[in-house]
Enzyme design. Structure first.
Site, short mmCIF file in Angstrom:
data_model
loop_
_atom_site.label_atom_id
_atom_site.label_comp_id
_atom_site.label_asym_id
_atom_site.label_seq_id
_atom_site.Cartn_x
_atom_site.Cartn_y
_atom_site.Cartn_z
N PHE A 169 1.07 1.61 7.72
CA PHE A 169 0.11 0.74 7.17
C PHE A 169 0.78 -0.34 6.62
CE2 PHE A 169 -2.81 4.63 6.84
CZ PHE A 169 -3.73 4.34 8.10
N ASP A 215 -3.27 14.05 6.38
CA ASP A 215 -1.74 13.89 6.92
C ASP A 215 -0.78 14.26 6.31
OD1 ASP A 215 -0.68 12.30 8.93
OD2 ASP A 215 -0.61 10.34 7.89
#
Length: 320
Positions: A28, A144
């Site tokens: 990100f 994750d």
């Protein structure tokens, strides 16, 4: 538990000296080294990719802002100024786990990660997950877990980081609804991308944990096209066959019987964690119990149904 402090974008530029020193890159955005006014070193993640209204940013602040645990990275602050968004964490001098486990026999400084270090890291990550799953008022699913998202402090103590894909649910809730798969290929539990295998729950993190520990043990990616024989491409399959036949695992760096026992324990626990059926996987609390207990108490798990993925699955990719 300290509430993360809000900073302006000007503050972020100042603490990173206009983003001078880049530490790394995530799914990100980029991470930069910075310093708070009180002199503490920090890692500043500047978000560049925002889903919709910035779901991953909200997830991270909402989830990690609720935590306080020795094996969870501390969120010290954040910036939310129109499209300028950043997260400020405590600085981890040894960076992420991934750079220490792949081809570690070729790396300088590999002596830092002896088998006792790997075992200590495996237990620390499990303790962090146990806290997220059962120690918070609101249960947190990370979704994750992978070596890239495990940070190491100066003493190689592990801290779970990057909560951008996490989900919050009540303590009583065991299954969460998800409209899309999330996670990293190679670590995603089967039920995350195909509901026929069951619902997404804390057992999905257990699966990712198991795959990660196998990579730590093997010192390689679980799917490795560099090996010569097809039978060795998928490490979990290879290691299971060796356990079945009671063969020496031939793992790099094992010097003593104690190290061999720790490695075998980690392998057995990992194979339990990656069972295809979520109900056959242990809770993370049970994982800790097995890791810290006697190896004689750990049975060889049944072989998971999903083994030896196609070669096209060799690249790790984040799915949003």
């Amino acid at each position: 538990m300290l509430t993360p402090k809000r900073y302006s974008h000007y503050d972020i530029k100042k603490m990173t000296t206009s983003f001078k020193e880049k530490l790394g890159q995530g799914g990100f955005g980029d991470v930069y080294k910075g310093k708070l006014p009180d002199g503490r070193l920090v890692a500043v993640k500047v978000l560049s990719k925002l889903n919709g209204n910035g779901e991953e940013f909200i997830n991270e602040v909402a989830s990690i802002g609720r935590t306080s645990h020795v094996n969870i990275v501390a969120l010290l602050g954040y910036c939310f100024e129109r499209s300028k968004r950043a997260l400020i964490y405590e600085f981890m001098p040894n960076g992420s786990l991934d750079k220490f486990i792949y081809d570690r026999h070729l790396m300088q400084g590999a002596t830092h990660l002896l088998w006792q270090n790997l075992y200590h890291i495996a237990i620390g990550i499990a303790r962090g997950l146990e806290y997220l799953h059962f120690g918070c008022n609101t249960r947190i699913l990370h979704l994750d877990i992978k070596p890239h998202n495990i940070l190491l402090d100066e003493d190689f103590n592990p801290k779970i980081s990057d909560f951008g894909l996490s989900r919050l649910c009540t303590r009583k809730e065991s299954i969460v609804s998800m409209l899309e798969a999330r996670g990293t290929i190679g670590f995603i539990a089967p039920e995350v991308f195909c509901r026929n295998f069951g619902g997404v729950s804390h057992k999905s993190d257990v699966y990712s944990y198991g795959m990660m520990i196998l990579e730590m043990v093997g010192g390689r990616k679980n799917v490795d096209v560099r090996v010569n024989r097809i039978s060795e491409i998928y490490f979990p399959d290879w290691v299971y066959k060796h356990l079945e036949k009671d063969r020496d695992l031939g793992l790099n760096g094992i010097m003593t019987a104690e190290e061999d026992e720790k490695a075998r324990k980690m392998v057995l626990v990992s194979l339990w964690c990656i069972q295809t059926d979520p109900s056959q996987r242990p809770s993370i609390g049970k994982v800790l119990e097995m890791l810290e207990g006697s190896i004689s108490a750990i049975e060889v798990p049944p072989k998971p149904l999903l083994f030896s993925p196609p070669r096209s699955s060799t690249e790790s990719t984040t799915i949003l």
